[in-house]
Design a protein around this motif. Structure first.
Motif, PDB file in Angstrom:
ATOM      1  N   SER A  22       1.534  -5.646  -9.767  1.00 37.73           N
ATOM      2  CA  SER A  22       0.819  -6.121  -8.580  1.00 37.73           C
ATOM      3  C   SER A  22       1.808  -6.296  -7.440  1.00 37.73           C
ATOM      4  CB  SER A  22       0.097  -7.439  -8.871  1.00 37.73           C
ATOM      5  OG  SER A  22       1.037  -8.444  -9.212  1.00 37.73           O
ATOM      6  N   THR A  23       1.288  -6.384  -6.225  1.00 40.15           N
ATOM      7  CA  THR A  23       2.128  -6.502  -5.032  1.00 40.15           C
ATOM      8  C   THR A  23       1.605  -7.611  -4.132  1.00 40.15           C
ATOM      9  OG1 THR A  23       2.676  -4.140  -5.048  1.00 40.15           O
ATOM     10  CG2 THR A  23       2.939  -5.292  -2.969  1.00 40.15           C
ATOM     11  N   ARG A  24       2.552  -8.350  -3.551  1.00 42.67           N
ATOM     12  CA  ARG A  24       2.225  -9.308  -2.493  1.00 42.67           C
ATOM     13  C   ARG A  24       2.843  -8.776  -1.206  1.00 42.67           C
ATOM     14  NH1 ARG A  24       0.755 -14.314  -5.100  1.00 42.67           N
ATOM     15  NH2 ARG A  24       1.271 -14.146  -7.321  1.00 42.67           N
ATOM     16  N   GLU A  25       2.006  -8.442  -0.241  1.00 43.77           N
ATOM     17  CA  GLU A  25       2.495  -7.932   1.042  1.00 43.77           C
ATOM     18  C   GLU A  25       2.905  -9.119   1.909  1.00 43.77           C
ATOM     19  OE1 GLU A  25       0.120  -5.858   4.437  1.00 43.77           O
ATOM     20  OE2 GLU A  25       0.714  -4.330   2.971  1.00 43.77           O
ATOM     21  N   LEU A  26       4.220  -9.303   2.072  1.00 46.05           N
ATOM     22  CA  LEU A  26       4.725 -10.472   2.767  1.00 46.05           C
ATOM     23  C   LEU A  26       4.728 -10.305   4.278  1.00 46.05           C
ATOM     24  CD1 LEU A  26       7.772 -11.345   0.466  1.00 46.05           C
ATOM     25  CD2 LEU A  26       5.388 -12.110   0.276  1.00 46.05           C
ATOM     26  N   TYR A  27       5.055  -9.096   4.740  1.00 42.33           N
ATOM     27  CA  TYR A  27       5.188  -8.913   6.189  1.00 42.33           C
ATOM     28  C   TYR A  27       5.062  -7.437   6.531  1.00 42.33           C
ATOM     29  CZ  TYR A  27       6.951  -9.484  10.941  1.00 42.33           C
ATOM     30  OH  TYR A  27       7.067  -9.500  12.306  1.00 42.33           O
ATOM     31  N   VAL A  42       7.450  -5.332   4.154  1.00 40.53           N
ATOM     32  CA  VAL A  42       8.211  -6.055   3.149  1.00 40.53           C
ATOM     33  C   VAL A  42       7.214  -6.581   2.122  1.00 40.53           C
ATOM     34  CG1 VAL A  42       9.768  -7.990   2.673  1.00 40.53           C
ATOM     35  CG2 VAL A  42       9.937  -6.763   4.854  1.00 40.53           C
ATOM     36  N   SER A  43       7.490  -6.314   0.855  1.00 46.93           N
ATOM     37  CA  SER A  43       6.569  -6.759  -0.187  1.00 46.93           C
ATOM     38  C   SER A  43       7.345  -7.225  -1.409  1.00 46.93           C
ATOM     39  CB  SER A  43       5.597  -5.636  -0.576  1.00 46.93           C
ATOM     40  OG  SER A  43       6.316  -4.523  -1.099  1.00 46.93           O
ATOM     41  N   LEU A  44       6.658  -7.978  -2.251  1.00 44.77           N
ATOM     42  CA  LEU A  44       7.221  -8.456  -3.503  1.00 44.77           C
ATOM     43  C   LEU A  44       6.320  -7.945  -4.622  1.00 44.77           C
ATOM     44  CD1 LEU A  44       9.630 -10.355  -4.300  1.00 44.77           C
ATOM     45  CD2 LEU A  44       7.902 -12.095  -4.702  1.00 44.77           C
ATOM     46  N   ALA A  45       6.913  -7.215  -5.562  1.00 47.02           N
ATOM     47  CA  ALA A  45       6.134  -6.607  -6.632  1.00 47.02           C
ATOM     48  C   ALA A  45       6.426  -7.270  -7.963  1.00 47.02           C
ATOM     49  CB  ALA A  45       6.448  -5.112  -6.723  1.00 47.02           C
ATOM     50  N   GLU A  46       5.391  -7.401  -8.770  1.00 45.48           N
ATOM     51  CA  GLU A  46       5.527  -7.816 -10.169  1.00 45.48           C
ATOM     52  C   GLU A  46       5.299  -6.558 -10.999  1.00 45.48           C
ATOM     53  OE1 GLU A  46       5.866 -11.048 -11.246  1.00 45.48           O
ATOM     54  OE2 GLU A  46       5.462 -12.199  -9.423  1.00 45.48           O
ATOM     55  N   ILE A  47       6.347  -6.101 -11.699  1.00 44.33           N
ATOM     56  CA  ILE A  47       6.235  -4.892 -12.517  1.00 44.33           C
ATOM     57  C   ILE A  47       6.098  -5.318 -13.971  1.00 44.33           C
ATOM     58  CG2 ILE A  47       7.311  -2.722 -13.199  1.00 44.33           C
ATOM     59  CD1 ILE A  47       8.759  -2.665 -10.561  1.00 44.33           C
ATOM     60  N   THR A  48       5.027  -4.846 -14.625  1.00 39.92           N
ATOM     61  CA  THR A  48       4.717  -5.296 -15.980  1.00 39.92           C
ATOM     62  C   THR A  48       4.816  -4.186 -17.021  1.00 39.92           C
ATOM     63  OG1 THR A  48       2.351  -4.919 -15.590  1.00 39.92           O
ATOM     64  CG2 THR A  48       3.206  -7.126 -15.129  1.00 39.92           C
ATOM     65  N   ARG A  49       4.978  -2.935 -16.581  1.00 41.49           N
ATOM     66  CA  ARG A  49       5.152  -1.857 -17.558  1.00 41.49           C
ATOM     67  C   ARG A  49       5.836  -0.664 -16.912  1.00 41.49           C
ATOM     68  NH1 ARG A  49      -1.155   0.044 -18.363  1.00 41.49           N
ATOM     69  NH2 ARG A  49      -1.194   1.577 -16.688  1.00 41.49           N
ATOM     70  N   ASP A  50       6.381   0.214 -17.733  1.00 43.75           N
ATOM     71  CA  ASP A  50       7.072   1.404 -17.249  1.00 43.75           C
ATOM     72  C   ASP A  50       6.097   2.339 -16.527  1.00 43.75           C
ATOM     73  OD1 ASP A  50       9.087   0.272 -18.706  1.00 43.75           O
ATOM     74  OD2 ASP A  50       9.215   1.868 -20.200  1.00 43.75           O
ATOM     75  N   GLY A  51       6.644   3.102 -15.564  1.00 41.48           N
ATOM     76  CA  GLY A  51       5.815   4.090 -14.881  1.00 41.48           C
ATOM     77  C   GLY A  51       6.456   4.558 -13.597  1.00 41.48           C
ATOM     78  N   PRO A  52       5.860   5.562 -12.954  1.00 43.32           N
ATOM     79  CA  PRO A  52       6.415   6.098 -11.705  1.00 43.32           C
ATOM     80  C   PRO A  52       6.027   5.250 -10.504  1.00 43.32           C
ATOM     81  CG  PRO A  52       4.444   7.317 -12.301  1.00 43.32           C
ATOM     82  CD  PRO A  52       4.672   6.321 -13.406  1.00 43.32           C
ATOM     83  N   PHE A  53       6.876   5.257  -9.496  1.00 44.76           N
ATOM     84  CA  PHE A  53       6.526   4.665  -8.211  1.00 44.76           C
ATOM     85  C   PHE A  53       5.543   5.585  -7.495  1.00 44.76           C
ATOM     86  CE2 PHE A  53      10.415   1.822  -7.064  1.00 44.76           C
ATOM     87  CZ  PHE A  53      10.211   1.088  -8.210  1.00 44.76           C
ATOM     88  N   SER A  54       4.840   5.034  -6.515  1.00 42.14           N
ATOM     89  CA  SER A  54       3.978   5.852  -5.664  1.00 42.14           C
ATOM     90  C   SER A  54       4.820   6.690  -4.711  1.00 42.14           C
ATOM     91  CB  SER A  54       3.027   4.958  -4.862  1.00 42.14           C
ATOM     92  OG  SER A  54       2.182   4.237  -5.722  1.00 42.14           O
TER      93      SER A  54
END
Length: 196
Positions: A22-27, A42-54
């Motif tokens: 999930s992502t929190r869009e900070l600014y 600027v965002s803060l992401a919670e990564i919970t499993r392996d995978g490719p970025f967008s």
């Protein structure tokens, strides 16, 4: 002095479409920009499993691990092993690296800048080091409580997991003070291209 404080806990999380986090869009700049017309984000992401970025064509990206066991990003120049003590990694958003977790979830700071709209940077903070920049928009993200000093005044006491942003920061002297030599904090800057 105009300083905006954004506490992560007050920003709602948005789930990724692939279910990997999930992502929190900070600014975003300009303020209130939609998903299609931001110049920087600027965002803060919670990564919970392996995978490719967008894939983000035409976007410069910076990525830093804020907390957790860390990740491995696989890019054309090799594998980048990152943890909360690592410097941010900078890469072309079109490359969409694969991300592998080191044993457990991580929280990660992201800066994205559209290349045709401006230039940006993300740097790891060193305790009590002065940060000078000609960029108009400057920010600091802190993962632990720290004091932000601007020029000769203490500008703010920053709670953990807060982004402090100023759009009037050109040539100011910024520094953070904390209890450790390597505080969990990251400088961010953005300068729009002329006419943007």
């Amino acid at each position: 002095m105009s300083l905006q404080l954004i506490e992560t806990r007050r920003v709602p999380a948005q789930a990724w479409r692939n279910g990997g986090g999930s992502t929190r869009e900070l600014y975003t700049w300009p303020a209130g920009a939609t998903a299609d017309d931001w110049h920087m984000r600027v965002s803060l992401a919670e990564i919970t499993r392996d995978g490719p970025f967008s894939v983000y064509d035409g976007v410069d990206r910076w990525f830093a691990v804020v907390d957790g066991a860390g990740v491995v990003l696989t890019l054309p120049d090799g594998r980048h092993m990152l943890d909360p003590h690592s410097a941010p990694v900078h890469f072309d958003g079109a490359l969409a690296p694969h991300c592998s977790l080191n044993h457990r979830d991580t929280r990660d700071l992201n800066l994205m800048v559209r290349r045709d709209r401006g230039r940006g940077a993300m740097l790891r903070v060193k305790n009590d080091d002065e940060w000078l920049s000609s960029a108009t928009l400057r920010a600091v993200y802190v993962a632990e409580p720290l004091t932000l000093q601007i020029d000769d005044a203490d500008a703010a006491q920053l709670p953990a997991h807060t982004l402090a942003v100023s759009t009037y920061a050109r040539r100011q002297r910024w520094r953070v003070r904390g209890d450790s030599d390597t505080p969990a904090a990251w400088w961010i800057e953005f300068e729009a291209r002329a006419g943007q």
